[in-house]
Design a protein around this motif. Structure first.
Motif: not given
Length: 117
Positions: A54-73
């Protein structure tokens, strides 16, 4: 340029579409991951958490993520709304995904299962 609110809404749409797909939830029930989504051009950080399928969503960044997705907005909003696939932005360098290759492939597969090609 997309706003933080637009990125948030696109991630909610992605989460809802994922969570309504029983096949995806079963396929990913043992793939527990933390994915940080970061806009490069505005202040916008979110965390998607996949836990027991199950996927959940939260504001802000988590420490030690498994994946980081970066792009323009705009690209992030377009990807998570399903307007574009991640393939082209990834190949042209406007989308960066940091993590293990197996996890990157799985995330791409999930987006294809939700939105198609």
């Amino acid at each position: 340029m997309a706003t933080h609110a637009e990125i948030t809404e696109s991630l909610k749409v992605f989460k809802d579409n994922y969570n309504s797909n029983e096949r995806l939830k079963i396929m990913n029930r043992d793939w527990d991951r933390v994915v940080v989504i970061k806009a490069a051009d505005i202040e916008s950080l979110h965390t998607l958490i996949v836990l027991d399928g199950v996927v959940s969503l939260k504001e802000g960044a988590a420490e030690n993520p498994d994946l980081t997705v970066i792009s323009d907005s705009e690209t992030l909003a377009d990807i998570f709304y399903g307007d574009i696939t991640p393939t082209e932005p990834y190949n042209n360098g406007t989308l960066r995904i940091m993590g293990h290759e197996d996890d990157i492939i799985r995330l791409d597969f999930i987006s294809l299962m939700i939105w198609g090609e």
